[in-house]
Design a protein around this motif. Structure first.
Motif, PDB file in Angstrom:
ATOM      1  N   ASP A  54      -5.655   0.092   0.680  1.00  0.00           N
ATOM      2  CA  ASP A  54      -5.828   1.521   0.427  1.00  0.00           C
ATOM      3  C   ASP A  54      -6.938   2.043   1.331  1.00  0.00           C
ATOM      4  O   ASP A  54      -7.998   1.410   1.455  1.00  0.00           O
ATOM      5  CB  ASP A  54      -6.192   1.783  -1.049  1.00  0.00           C
ATOM      6  CG  ASP A  54      -6.153   3.261  -1.388  1.00  0.00           C
ATOM      7  OD1 ASP A  54      -5.141   3.914  -1.107  1.00  0.00           O
ATOM      8  OD2 ASP A  54      -7.164   3.765  -1.933  1.00  0.00           O
ATOM      9  N   ASP A  55      -6.680   3.179   1.965  1.00  0.00           N
ATOM     10  CA  ASP A  55      -7.667   3.815   2.842  1.00  0.00           C
ATOM     11  C   ASP A  55      -8.190   2.851   3.911  1.00  0.00           C
ATOM     12  O   ASP A  55      -9.384   2.847   4.226  1.00  0.00           O
ATOM     13  CB  ASP A  55      -8.827   4.370   2.008  1.00  0.00           C
ATOM     14  CG  ASP A  55      -9.670   5.384   2.770  1.00  0.00           C
ATOM     15  OD1 ASP A  55      -9.146   5.997   3.715  1.00  0.00           O
ATOM     16  OD2 ASP A  55     -10.865   5.544   2.433  1.00  0.00           O
ATOM     17  N   GLU A  88      -1.536   1.275 -10.823  1.00  0.00           N
ATOM     18  CA  GLU A  88      -0.485   2.290 -10.683  1.00  0.00           C
ATOM     19  C   GLU A  88       0.808   1.678 -10.171  1.00  0.00           C
ATOM     20  O   GLU A  88       1.894   1.998 -10.655  1.00  0.00           O
ATOM     21  CB  GLU A  88      -0.958   3.396  -9.738  1.00  0.00           C
ATOM     22  CG  GLU A  88       0.043   4.538  -9.608  1.00  0.00           C
ATOM     23  CD  GLU A  88      -0.444   5.640  -8.695  1.00  0.00           C
ATOM     24  OE1 GLU A  88       0.376   6.512  -8.339  1.00  0.00           O
ATOM     25  OE2 GLU A  88      -1.639   5.639  -8.333  1.00  0.00           O
ATOM     26  N   PHE A  89       0.701   0.783  -9.175  1.00  0.00           N
ATOM     27  CA  PHE A  89       1.900   0.105  -8.672  1.00  0.00           C
ATOM     28  C   PHE A  89       2.605  -0.640  -9.807  1.00  0.00           C
ATOM     29  O   PHE A  89       3.827  -0.563  -9.954  1.00  0.00           O
ATOM     30  CB  PHE A  89       1.533  -0.893  -7.570  1.00  0.00           C
ATOM     31  CG  PHE A  89       1.423  -0.295  -6.195  1.00  0.00           C
ATOM     32  CD1 PHE A  89       2.508   0.358  -5.627  1.00  0.00           C
ATOM     33  CD2 PHE A  89       0.252  -0.399  -5.478  1.00  0.00           C
ATOM     34  CE1 PHE A  89       2.416   0.905  -4.360  1.00  0.00           C
ATOM     35  CE2 PHE A  89       0.151   0.146  -4.207  1.00  0.00           C
ATOM     36  CZ  PHE A  89       1.234   0.805  -3.648  1.00  0.00           C
ATOM     37  N   HIS A 123       5.901  -1.035   0.174  1.00  0.00           N
ATOM     38  CA  HIS A 123       5.292  -0.135  -0.794  1.00  0.00           C
ATOM     39  C   HIS A 123       5.942  -0.354  -2.165  1.00  0.00           C
ATOM     40  O   HIS A 123       5.680   0.395  -3.100  1.00  0.00           O
ATOM     41  CB  HIS A 123       5.476   1.334  -0.363  1.00  0.00           C
ATOM     42  CG  HIS A 123       6.911   1.789  -0.368  1.00  0.00           C
ATOM     43  ND1 HIS A 123       7.761   1.560   0.680  1.00  0.00           N
ATOM     44  CD2 HIS A 123       7.647   2.433  -1.307  1.00  0.00           C
ATOM     45  CE1 HIS A 123       8.957   2.054   0.392  1.00  0.00           C
ATOM     46  NE2 HIS A 123       8.913   2.580  -0.816  1.00  0.00           N
ATOM     47  N   GLY A 175       0.838  -1.188   0.000  1.00  0.00           N
ATOM     48  CA  GLY A 175       0.000   0.000   0.000  1.00  0.00           C
ATOM     49  C   GLY A 175       0.874   1.239   0.000  1.00  0.00           C
ATOM     50  O   GLY A 175       2.056   1.197   0.337  1.00  0.00           O
ATOM     51  N   LYS A 176       0.284   2.358  -0.371  1.00  0.00           N
ATOM     52  CA  LYS A 176       1.012   3.618  -0.347  1.00  0.00           C
ATOM     53  C   LYS A 176       1.149   4.100   1.095  1.00  0.00           C
ATOM     54  O   LYS A 176       0.540   3.564   2.018  1.00  0.00           O
ATOM     55  CB  LYS A 176       0.264   4.666  -1.178  1.00  0.00           C
ATOM     56  CG  LYS A 176       0.128   4.323  -2.647  1.00  0.00           C
ATOM     57  CD  LYS A 176      -0.645   5.394  -3.387  1.00  0.00           C
ATOM     58  CE  LYS A 176      -0.826   5.062  -4.858  1.00  0.00           C
ATOM     59  NZ  LYS A 176      -1.617   6.092  -5.565  1.00  0.00           N
ATOM     60  N   ASN A 235      -8.017  -2.913  -9.698  1.00  0.00           N
ATOM     61  CA  ASN A 235      -8.150  -1.609  -9.069  1.00  0.00           C
ATOM     62  C   ASN A 235      -7.114  -0.628  -9.614  1.00  0.00           C
ATOM     63  O   ASN A 235      -6.003  -1.004  -9.965  1.00  0.00           O
ATOM     64  CB  ASN A 235      -8.001  -1.764  -7.549  1.00  0.00           C
ATOM     65  CG  ASN A 235      -8.385  -0.508  -6.804  1.00  0.00           C
ATOM     66  OD1 ASN A 235      -7.599   0.423  -6.673  1.00  0.00           O
ATOM     67  ND2 ASN A 235      -9.621  -0.479  -6.309  1.00  0.00           N
ATOM     68  N   SER A 236      -7.463   0.645  -9.650  1.00  0.00           N
ATOM     69  CA  SER A 236      -6.568   1.673 -10.195  1.00  0.00           C
ATOM     70  C   SER A 236      -5.283   1.797  -9.379  1.00  0.00           C
ATOM     71  O   SER A 236      -4.214   2.087  -9.931  1.00  0.00           O
ATOM     72  CB  SER A 236      -7.287   3.024 -10.246  1.00  0.00           C
ATOM     73  OG  SER A 236      -7.698   3.433  -8.957  1.00  0.00           O
ATOM     74  N   VAL A 237      -5.366   1.579  -8.063  1.00  0.00           N
ATOM     75  CA  VAL A 237      -4.165   1.656  -7.224  1.00  0.00           C
ATOM     76  C   VAL A 237      -3.192   0.536  -7.596  1.00  0.00           C
ATOM     77  O   VAL A 237      -1.987   0.763  -7.734  1.00  0.00           O
ATOM     78  CB  VAL A 237      -4.539   1.573  -5.723  1.00  0.00           C
ATOM     79  CG1 VAL A 237      -3.281   1.469  -4.861  1.00  0.00           C
ATOM     80  CG2 VAL A 237      -5.354   2.790  -5.314  1.00  0.00           C
ATOM     81  N   THR A 238      -3.720  -0.657  -7.780  1.00  0.00           N
ATOM     82  CA  THR A 238      -2.878  -1.788  -8.184  1.00  0.00           C
ATOM     83  C   THR A 238      -2.252  -1.527  -9.546  1.00  0.00           C
ATOM     84  O   THR A 238      -1.062  -1.783  -9.758  1.00  0.00           O
ATOM     85  CB  THR A 238      -3.711  -3.083  -8.235  1.00  0.00           C
ATOM     86  OG1 THR A 238      -4.467  -3.208  -7.039  1.00  0.00           O
ATOM     87  CG2 THR A 238      -2.819  -4.291  -8.400  1.00  0.00           C
ATOM     88  N   ALA A 252      -1.802   4.250   3.818  1.00  0.00           N
ATOM     89  CA  ALA A 252      -2.891   3.359   3.392  1.00  0.00           C
ATOM     90  C   ALA A 252      -3.412   2.505   4.534  1.00  0.00           C
ATOM     91  O   ALA A 252      -4.533   1.985   4.466  1.00  0.00           O
ATOM     92  CB  ALA A 252      -2.418   2.461   2.247  1.00  0.00           C
TER      93      ALA A 252
END
Length: 341
Positions: free
Chosen positions: A218-219, A242-243, A202, A41-42, A237-240, A45
């Motif tokens: 996330d969150d 991005e990673f 991260h 996670g960022k 997911n958009s977060v994944t 997160a």
């Protein structure tokens, strides 16, 4: 050691603003035994809070933590201390005693547990051999490199023969080559000792190179989880995404892994990912024959992702826009993962 989390919540209140922060917000998760499980996670997160709850460093506000179907979040202090002795922890900043030698650092957890001196000496020697630092037993911590310090920290975490090993950003302070050697060591240790290893990070490269399964946080929530190879090939997911795209961008910028070779500094608009079942197929050759397109390959190689391999290619597609669209659709229907980078 199987770990199960049931609907965990943890809220912190800022002293300066009285604002409540839901650091862990209803997480349910199963971490299988005898595997390396990644939690990524960022910053902010909730992954660090989550690992404190899983490792019993803190208690959740509500929910349950179970080890092999036995609840551990509600243990009294005496039971909690006893159970913690069977947990190993590795940290980003090593947390070694500068006043002690390497061997004395490894011995410390056994000393506070009252292990006999002769048994401590034997275990220290075993662990130094395991982490390939037998010749540094009497070395002061200040004389060790960052990678050597982390190896001593790993040995210390294993001193009391834990059944769970937590790695909290264990490679974040290390250079890429040292990171690779530490991850190789953790994989070897996990295999030899049948440990359940939980890696908090991260860095998607750490997940790719070491873990068999991963949960993306996330969150304060789990937003995606599954086999690492599946997550890499089919992120939702958009977060994944991005990673994973950060690794792709590194490929475009020539900062490639040793498994991928780039021979052209120019171009590279598309990234192709080949699942294992397609790596022996002449799929690009068939595409050229079926559609009026050509491929200008800029980089290629095979990356190891957990126990699987993923073929990677950075390329341009030359042709009419309509033909390119048809070619991409054909490749995707065949199972190839096509990303524009």
């Amino acid at each position: 050691m199987n770990i199960k989390l049931n609907n965990l919540y943890k809220t912190y209140t800022s002293k300066s603003s009285d604002v409540a922060v839901n650091a862990v917000n209803g997480i349910s998760l199963t971490i299988p035994s005898n595997e390396i499980f990644g939690i990524i996670g960022k910053s902010g997160a909730g992954k660090s809070t989550l690992v404190r709850l899983i490792s019993m460093m803190e208690r959740p506000d509500s929910g349950e933590v179970l080890y092999d179907d036995e609840r551990v979040d509600n243990l009294d202090e005496k039971q909690l201390e006893k159970r913690r002795r069977r947990i190993g922890m590795i940290f980003q900043n090593f947390n070694l005693f500068s006043s002690r030698t390497a061997g004395q650092n490894i011995a410390y957890p056994m000393e506070i547990c009252g292990v006999a001196k002769v048994d401590i000496e034997k275990r220290v020697d075993e662990l130094l051999e395991l982490v390939e630092l037998s010749d540094r037993k009497n070395a002061r911590i200040s004389t060790l490199s960052g990678g050597q310090k982390q190896r001593i920290a790993i040995a210390r975490a294993l001193a009391n023969k834990p059944d769970i090993l937590f790695c909290d950003e264990a490679t974040s302070a290390l250079d890429p080559q040292t990171t690779k050697s530490i991850l190789n060591l953790i994989r070897k240790i996990q295999s030899q000792m049948n440990l359940t290893v939980v890696m908090i990070t991260h860095q998607m490269e750490v997940v790719r190179d070491a873990c068999s399964q991963v949960a993306v946080i996330d969150d304060g929530k789990v937003i995606e989880q599954g086999k690492v190879s599946d997550i890499f090939l089919h992120p939702v997911n958009s977060v994944t995404k991005e990673f994973i795209s950060n690794i792709s961008q590194a490929s475009k910028d020539l900062s490639l892994s040793e498994d991928i070779v780039r021979w052209s500094k120019e171009g590279g608009e598309y990234k192709f990912s080949f699942p294992t079942n397609l790596q022996g197929e002449p799929i690009l050759s068939k595409t050229v024959h079926l559609f009026n397109v050509d491929f200008n390959i800029r980089a290629a190689g095979v990356q190891r992702v957990a126990s699987d391999t993923i073929g990677t290619m950075i390329t341009d597609i030359v042709g009419d826009e309509n033909d390119i669209s048809k070619a991409i659709e054909y490749l995707q229907n065949k199972g190839l993962i096509v990303e524009k980078i």
